[in-house]
Design a protein around this motif. Sequence first.
Motif, PDB file in Angstrom:
ATOM      1  N   SER A  35       0.831  -1.196   0.000  1.00 33.86           N
ATOM      2  CA  SER A  35       0.000   0.000   0.000  1.00 33.86           C
ATOM      3  C   SER A  35       0.868   1.249   0.000  1.00 33.86           C
ATOM      4  O   SER A  35       2.040   1.228   0.407  1.00 33.86           O
ATOM      5  CB  SER A  35      -0.916   0.036   1.229  1.00 33.86           C
ATOM      6  N   ALA A  36       0.271   2.359  -0.435  1.00 29.28           N
ATOM      7  CA  ALA A  36       0.987   3.629  -0.439  1.00 29.28           C
ATOM      8  C   ALA A  36       1.327   4.074   0.980  1.00 29.28           C
ATOM      9  O   ALA A  36       2.404   4.633   1.221  1.00 29.28           O
ATOM     10  CB  ALA A  36       0.144   4.689  -1.143  1.00 29.28           C
ATOM     11  N   ALA A  37       0.418   3.803   1.930  1.00 31.26           N
ATOM     12  CA  ALA A  37       0.675   4.195   3.317  1.00 31.26           C
ATOM     13  C   ALA A  37       1.899   3.456   3.863  1.00 31.26           C
ATOM     14  O   ALA A  37       2.768   4.062   4.518  1.00 31.26           O
ATOM     15  CB  ALA A  37      -0.550   3.900   4.178  1.00 31.26           C
ATOM     16  N   ASP A  38       1.985   2.145   3.587  1.00 32.03           N
ATOM     17  CA  ASP A  38       3.146   1.377   4.031  1.00 32.03           C
ATOM     18  C   ASP A  38       4.421   1.893   3.377  1.00 32.03           C
ATOM     19  O   ASP A  38       5.468   2.023   4.019  1.00 32.03           O
ATOM     20  CB  ASP A  38       2.967  -0.106   3.694  1.00 32.03           C
ATOM     21  N   GLY A  41       5.420   5.411   4.762  1.00 39.07           N
ATOM     22  CA  GLY A  41       5.908   5.261   6.132  1.00 39.07           C
ATOM     23  C   GLY A  41       7.302   4.669   6.173  1.00 39.07           C
ATOM     24  O   GLY A  41       8.172   5.116   6.934  1.00 39.07           O
ATOM     25  N   HIS A  42       7.540   3.661   5.342  1.00 39.70           N
ATOM     26  CA  HIS A  42       8.854   3.013   5.323  1.00 39.70           C
ATOM     27  C   HIS A  42       9.918   3.988   4.815  1.00 39.70           C
ATOM     28  O   HIS A  42      11.029   4.041   5.367  1.00 39.70           O
ATOM     29  CB  HIS A  42       8.816   1.775   4.428  1.00 39.70           C
ATOM     30  N   LEU A  43       9.590   4.762   3.802  1.00 42.26           N
ATOM     31  CA  LEU A  43      10.561   5.722   3.280  1.00 42.26           C
ATOM     32  C   LEU A  43      10.899   6.790   4.314  1.00 42.26           C
ATOM     33  O   LEU A  43      12.059   7.206   4.425  1.00 42.26           O
ATOM     34  CB  LEU A  43      10.026   6.370   2.002  1.00 42.26           C
ATOM     35  N   ARG A  44       9.909   7.233   5.057  1.00 39.72           N
ATOM     36  CA  ARG A  44      10.186   8.251   6.090  1.00 39.72           C
ATOM     37  C   ARG A  44      11.108   7.707   7.174  1.00 39.72           C
ATOM     38  O   ARG A  44      11.952   8.433   7.711  1.00 39.72           O
ATOM     39  CB  ARG A  44       8.871   8.748   6.701  1.00 39.72           C
ATOM     40  N   ASP A  45      10.967   6.409   7.481  1.00 37.44           N
ATOM     41  CA  ASP A  45      11.756   5.817   8.565  1.00 37.44           C
ATOM     42  C   ASP A  45      13.100   5.259   8.098  1.00 37.44           C
ATOM     43  O   ASP A  45      14.075   5.272   8.860  1.00 37.44           O
ATOM     44  CB  ASP A  45      10.964   4.680   9.231  1.00 37.44           C
ATOM     45  N   GLU A  46      13.149   4.737   6.859  1.00 33.70           N
ATOM     46  CA  GLU A  46      14.311   3.941   6.436  1.00 33.70           C
ATOM     47  C   GLU A  46      14.948   4.425   5.138  1.00 33.70           C
ATOM     48  O   GLU A  46      15.684   3.670   4.506  1.00 33.70           O
ATOM     49  CB  GLU A  46      13.884   2.472   6.261  1.00 33.70           C
TER      50      GLU A  46
END
Length: 234
Positions: A35-38, A41-46
């Motif tokens: 999903s776009a949300a996943d 979120g992953h890009l913001r964290d990792e």
Amino acid sequence: MSTKTVIVADDTAFVRDRFATALVGAGHRAVPLKSAADLLGHLRDELAHVDLLVLDLRLPHAGGVELVRTIRRIDGGRLPILVFSGTIANAAEVKDLAALGVSGYVNEYSAVQNILPSLAPHLFPDSFNRRSSPRVVLGIPVAYRFGNTIAAALTLNLSKGGVAIRTMSPLDQHAKVRVRFRLPGSKMDVEADCRVAWSDRRVGMGLQFERMDSADQQAIDEFVDQHFFTNRKA
């Protein structure tokens, strides 16, 4: 060859699983997301630990060019992005994606053995001088000559700037090669002087076109353009 981390963002498990299998089998790390949300979120964290994003433009709730714009606000234009060609809606999107620095396109329905060769130029950009061109998965006979030796193999994919070849005995990077092959539906052979742009004994090698007849280049350009928009999602 160093280990890379690749996000495979697609809402179809079949696509995510095949790309992850190919990447892990070659010693890389795959991060499948649906999903776009996943993804965001992953890009913001990792973000600092991601080397490549392979993206479905039709992820639920946040798709199209606007999703790439959001990604670019997060990454500042740093992250190489490949888009699944079947999720492109029209030529206008290709133009918009080029302006956002998208690196290229890959067929989400490629056979597993063809996946890594299509990603390799983007995983290892320092060893492959890419032209901005989609790659068409294509398995046709190719003859290549290096020195006094002539070998035969099958192509893996073709772009306007080069061709990937399946071989368990690839040549060293920067080696000079002369290739000859015939495009499907053509009665004439294409010939080109090439340089080995990337080499991997597990998959083959990528040959970058350096010199060819202008008519041969035009035939390749037209073939790639004609076959790029295939297997689109509905």
